[in-house]
Design a protein around this motif. Structure first.
Motif, PDB file in Angstrom:
ATOM      1  N   LEU A   9       0.828  -1.211   0.000  1.00 21.87           N
ATOM      2  CA  LEU A   9       0.000   0.000   0.000  1.00 21.87           C
ATOM      3  C   LEU A   9       0.858   1.256   0.000  1.00 21.87           C
ATOM      4  CD1 LEU A   9      -2.816  -0.944   2.550  1.00 21.87           C
ATOM      5  CD2 LEU A   9      -2.996  -0.845   0.062  1.00 21.87           C
ATOM      6  N   VAL A  10       1.979   1.216   0.713  1.00 17.17           N
ATOM      7  CA  VAL A  10       2.890   2.365   0.749  1.00 17.17           C
ATOM      8  C   VAL A  10       3.361   2.699  -0.670  1.00 17.17           C
ATOM      9  CG1 VAL A  10       5.135   3.186   1.563  1.00 17.17           C
ATOM     10  CG2 VAL A  10       3.634   1.949   3.122  1.00 17.17           C
ATOM     11  N   LEU A  11       3.576   1.683  -1.484  1.00 13.16           N
ATOM     12  CA  LEU A  11       4.012   1.898  -2.862  1.00 13.16           C
ATOM     13  C   LEU A  11       2.857   2.233  -3.806  1.00 13.16           C
ATOM     14  CD1 LEU A  11       6.515  -1.082  -3.138  1.00 13.16           C
ATOM     15  CD2 LEU A  11       7.056   1.333  -2.743  1.00 13.16           C
ATOM     16  N   LEU A  12       1.687   1.644  -3.559  1.00 14.98           N
ATOM     17  CA  LEU A  12       0.573   1.803  -4.485  1.00 14.98           C
ATOM     18  C   LEU A  12      -0.215   3.102  -4.299  1.00 14.98           C
ATOM     19  CD1 LEU A  12      -0.717  -1.871  -4.613  1.00 14.98           C
ATOM     20  CD2 LEU A  12       0.395  -0.572  -6.445  1.00 14.98           C
ATOM     21  N   PHE A  13      -0.222   3.663  -3.091  1.00 17.18           N
ATOM     22  CA  PHE A  13      -0.960   4.919  -2.909  1.00 17.18           C
ATOM     23  C   PHE A  13      -0.441   6.024  -3.825  1.00 17.18           C
ATOM     24  CE2 PHE A  13      -3.220   3.677   1.070  1.00 17.18           C
ATOM     25  CZ  PHE A  13      -4.473   4.098   0.666  1.00 17.18           C
ATOM     26  N   PRO A  14       0.878   6.260  -3.906  1.00 13.14           N
ATOM     27  CA  PRO A  14       1.341   7.297  -4.841  1.00 13.14           C
ATOM     28  C   PRO A  14       0.957   7.017  -6.300  1.00 13.14           C
ATOM     29  CG  PRO A  14       3.049   6.806  -3.257  1.00 13.14           C
ATOM     30  CD  PRO A  14       1.960   5.785  -3.050  1.00 13.14           C
ATOM     31  N   VAL A  15       0.914   5.759  -6.700  1.00 15.13           N
ATOM     32  CA  VAL A  15       0.468   5.419  -8.051  1.00 15.13           C
ATOM     33  C   VAL A  15      -0.984   5.863  -8.228  1.00 15.13           C
ATOM     34  CG1 VAL A  15      -0.065   3.500  -9.619  1.00 15.13           C
ATOM     35  CG2 VAL A  15       2.067   3.485  -8.306  1.00 15.13           C
ATOM     36  N   ALA A  62      -3.747  11.513   4.978  1.00 15.77           N
ATOM     37  CA  ALA A  62      -4.412  10.546   5.866  1.00 15.77           C
ATOM     38  C   ALA A  62      -4.143   9.100   5.457  1.00 15.77           C
ATOM     39  CB  ALA A  62      -5.914  10.820   5.939  1.00 15.77           C
ATOM     40  N   PRO A  63      -4.311   8.735   4.175  1.00 20.73           N
ATOM     41  CA  PRO A  63      -4.040   7.332   3.843  1.00 20.73           C
ATOM     42  C   PRO A  63      -2.571   6.951   4.012  1.00 20.73           C
ATOM     43  CG  PRO A  63      -4.858   8.514   1.901  1.00 20.73           C
ATOM     44  CD  PRO A  63      -4.893   9.456   3.050  1.00 20.73           C
ATOM     45  N   MET A  64      -1.671   7.860   3.665  1.00 20.88           N
ATOM     46  CA  MET A  64      -0.249   7.533   3.788  1.00 20.88           C
ATOM     47  C   MET A  64       0.179   7.463   5.252  1.00 20.88           C
ATOM     48  SD  MET A  64       2.312   6.483   2.209  1.00 20.88           S
ATOM     49  CE  MET A  64       2.095   6.792   0.493  1.00 20.88           C
ATOM     50  N   MET A  65      -0.337   8.377   6.077  1.00 14.86           N
ATOM     51  CA  MET A  65      -0.019   8.310   7.510  1.00 14.86           C
ATOM     52  C   MET A  65      -0.585   7.029   8.114  1.00 14.86           C
ATOM     53  SD  MET A  65      -0.393  12.380   8.583  1.00 14.86           S
ATOM     54  CE  MET A  65      -1.614  12.029   9.749  1.00 14.86           C
ATOM     55  N   LYS A  66      -1.765   6.604   7.648  1.00 10.63           N
ATOM     56  CA  LYS A  66      -2.365   5.367   8.148  1.00 10.63           C
ATOM     57  C   LYS A  66      -1.492   4.168   7.822  1.00 10.63           C
ATOM     58  CE  LYS A  66      -5.587   2.194   9.107  1.00 10.63           C
ATOM     59  NZ  LYS A  66      -6.515   1.519   8.317  1.00 10.63           N
ATOM     60  N   VAL A  67      -1.080   4.011   6.560  1.00 14.30           N
ATOM     61  CA  VAL A  67      -0.296   2.823   6.196  1.00 14.30           C
ATOM     62  C   VAL A  67       1.113   2.873   6.777  1.00 14.30           C
ATOM     63  CG1 VAL A  67      -1.661   2.234   4.167  1.00 14.30           C
ATOM     64  CG2 VAL A  67       0.334   3.678   3.893  1.00 14.30           C
ATOM     65  N   LEU A  68       1.699   4.062   6.875  1.00 12.09           N
ATOM     66  CA  LEU A  68       3.020   4.160   7.510  1.00 12.09           C
ATOM     67  C   LEU A  68       2.913   3.881   9.009  1.00 12.09           C
ATOM     68  CD1 LEU A  68       4.543   7.252   5.671  1.00 12.09           C
ATOM     69  CD2 LEU A  68       5.189   4.845   5.408  1.00 12.09           C
ATOM     70  N   GLY A  69       1.857   4.388   9.640  1.00  9.17           N
ATOM     71  CA  GLY A  69       1.642   4.084  11.057  1.00  9.17           C
ATOM     72  C   GLY A  69       1.409   2.610  11.286  1.00  9.17           C
ATOM     73  N   ARG A  70       0.657   1.996  10.390  1.00 12.29           N
ATOM     74  CA  ARG A  70       0.414   0.548  10.479  1.00 12.29           C
ATOM     75  C   ARG A  70       1.722  -0.221  10.290  1.00 12.29           C
ATOM     76  NH1 ARG A  70      -3.242  -1.589  12.686  1.00 12.29           N
ATOM     77  NH2 ARG A  70      -4.841  -0.514  11.541  1.00 12.29           N
ATOM     78  N   VAL A 117     -16.161   7.286 -14.919  1.00 14.55           N
ATOM     79  CA  VAL A 117     -15.256   6.808 -13.885  1.00 14.55           C
ATOM     80  C   VAL A 117     -14.116   6.071 -14.570  1.00 14.55           C
ATOM     81  CG1 VAL A 117     -15.042   5.271 -11.902  1.00 14.55           C
ATOM     82  CG2 VAL A 117     -17.106   6.642 -12.197  1.00 14.55           C
ATOM     83  N   ALA A 118     -12.884   6.352 -14.157  1.00 20.12           N
ATOM     84  CA  ALA A 118     -11.697   5.713 -14.724  1.00 20.12           C
ATOM     85  C   ALA A 118     -11.125   4.698 -13.728  1.00 20.12           C
ATOM     86  CB  ALA A 118     -10.656   6.764 -15.084  1.00 20.12           C
ATOM     87  N   TRP A 119     -10.163   3.927 -14.182  1.00 20.82           N
ATOM     88  CA  TRP A 119      -9.609   2.842 -13.379  1.00 20.82           C
ATOM     89  C   TRP A 119      -8.942   3.329 -12.098  1.00 20.82           C
ATOM     90  CZ3 TRP A 119      -4.348   2.602 -12.450  1.00 20.82           C
ATOM     91  CH2 TRP A 119      -3.531   3.379 -13.263  1.00 20.82           C
ATOM     92  N   GLY A 120      -8.445   4.541 -12.085  1.00 24.32           N
ATOM     93  CA  GLY A 120      -7.764   5.054 -10.895  1.00 24.32           C
ATOM     94  C   GLY A 120      -8.692   5.199  -9.693  1.00 24.32           C
ATOM     95  N   LEU A 121      -9.972   5.485  -9.941  1.00 25.84           N
ATOM     96  CA  LEU A 121     -10.925   5.590  -8.834  1.00 25.84           C
ATOM     97  C   LEU A 121     -11.117   4.239  -8.166  1.00 25.84           C
ATOM     98  CD1 LEU A 121     -12.837   7.243  -7.110  1.00 25.84           C
ATOM     99  CD2 LEU A 121     -14.607   6.877  -8.821  1.00 25.84           C
ATOM    100  N   TYR A 122     -11.182   3.192  -8.982  1.00 29.81           N
ATOM    101  CA  TYR A 122     -11.312   1.844  -8.419  1.00 29.81           C
ATOM    102  C   TYR A 122     -10.046   1.455  -7.647  1.00 29.81           C
ATOM    103  CZ  TYR A 122     -15.344   1.583 -11.467  1.00 29.81           C
ATOM    104  OH  TYR A 122     -16.545   1.829 -12.080  1.00 29.81           O
ATOM    105  N   LEU A 123      -8.889   1.823  -8.182  1.00 31.82           N
ATOM    106  CA  LEU A 123      -7.624   1.531  -7.489  1.00 31.82           C
ATOM    107  C   LEU A 123      -7.562   2.276  -6.160  1.00 31.82           C
ATOM    108  CD1 LEU A 123      -4.747   0.333  -7.353  1.00 31.82           C
ATOM    109  CD2 LEU A 123      -3.970   2.343  -8.638  1.00 31.82           C
ATOM    110  N   THR A 125      -9.975   3.565  -4.348  1.00 28.04           N
ATOM    111  CA  THR A 125     -10.988   3.047  -3.425  1.00 28.04           C
ATOM    112  C   THR A 125     -10.561   1.700  -2.848  1.00 28.04           C
ATOM    113  OG1 THR A 125     -12.711   4.185  -4.681  1.00 28.04           O
ATOM    114  CG2 THR A 125     -13.419   2.427  -3.186  1.00 28.04           C
ATOM    115  N   ALA A 126     -10.056   0.828  -3.681  1.00 25.71           N
ATOM    116  CA  ALA A 126      -9.612  -0.494  -3.204  1.00 25.71           C
ATOM    117  C   ALA A 126      -8.481  -0.368  -2.196  1.00 25.71           C
ATOM    118  CB  ALA A 126      -9.177  -1.358  -4.381  1.00 25.71           C
ATOM    119  N   LEU A 127      -7.537   0.513  -2.458  1.00 22.70           N
ATOM    120  CA  LEU A 127      -6.419   0.691  -1.534  1.00 22.70           C
ATOM    121  C   LEU A 127      -6.899   1.191  -0.173  1.00 22.70           C
ATOM    122  CD1 LEU A 127      -3.736   2.276  -3.892  1.00 22.70           C
ATOM    123  CD2 LEU A 127      -3.918  -0.106  -3.144  1.00 22.70           C
TER     124      LEU A 127
END
Length: 138
Positions: A9-15, A62-70, A117-123, A125-127
């Motif tokens: 997730l740390v790698l995929l969020f920036p994508v 928020a998402p990056m702090m969450k996954v880094l904190g995890r 809606v494009a594929w990035g929204l699904y990515l 949301t899934a992350l």
């Protein structure tokens, strides 16, 4: 296993921030512009700095702090008392997905613009959902 999923997730969020979330335009005749988290934030910073600050926090920090904190928690570098804060960060990240979905519904309801809606929204949301349901190893 959850440690490795969290590190992914740390790698995929920036994508997901640069992936196209939506394709939008005025009437289908004029073509559609792709909108990503980053391009949307750039436009928002020019028009409404307060809203841009809120959305930047919810979509990026928020998402990056969450996954880094995890990750810190998974490797024993963060105290267990931080778990409630990590849960709140995950919920704040989900707020951004709600805002995007609301935007799509409103624009489609007006009928003058086209939004796809494009594929990035699904990515994205899934992350966020994966990060919400991921548990620390015991």
């Amino acid at each position: 296993m959850s440690r490795y999923v969290n590190l992914a997730l740390v790698l995929l969020f920036p994508v997901s921030w640069f992936a196209p979330l939506l394709r939008a335009g005025i009437l289908p005749v004029f073509g559609l512009s792709e909108i990503s988290v980053i391009s949307g934030l750039q436009s928002l910073w020019q028009s409404d700095a307060v809203l841009a600050l809120v959305v930047t926090f919810c979509a990026v920090f928020a998402p990056m702090m969450k996954v880094l904190g995890r990750a810190l928690r998974d490797f024993g570098l963060l105290d267990v008392r931080a778990e409630p804060a990590l849960a709140v960060l995950g919920k704040l990240a989900m707020a951004d997905v709600f805002l995007i979905a609301l935007y799509v519904v409103i624009v489609k309801g007006v009928g003058l613009a086209t939004v796809e809606v494009a594929w990035g929204l699904y990515l994205f949301t899934a992350l966020i959902l994966i990060s919400l349901f991921l548990r620390s190893p015991k």
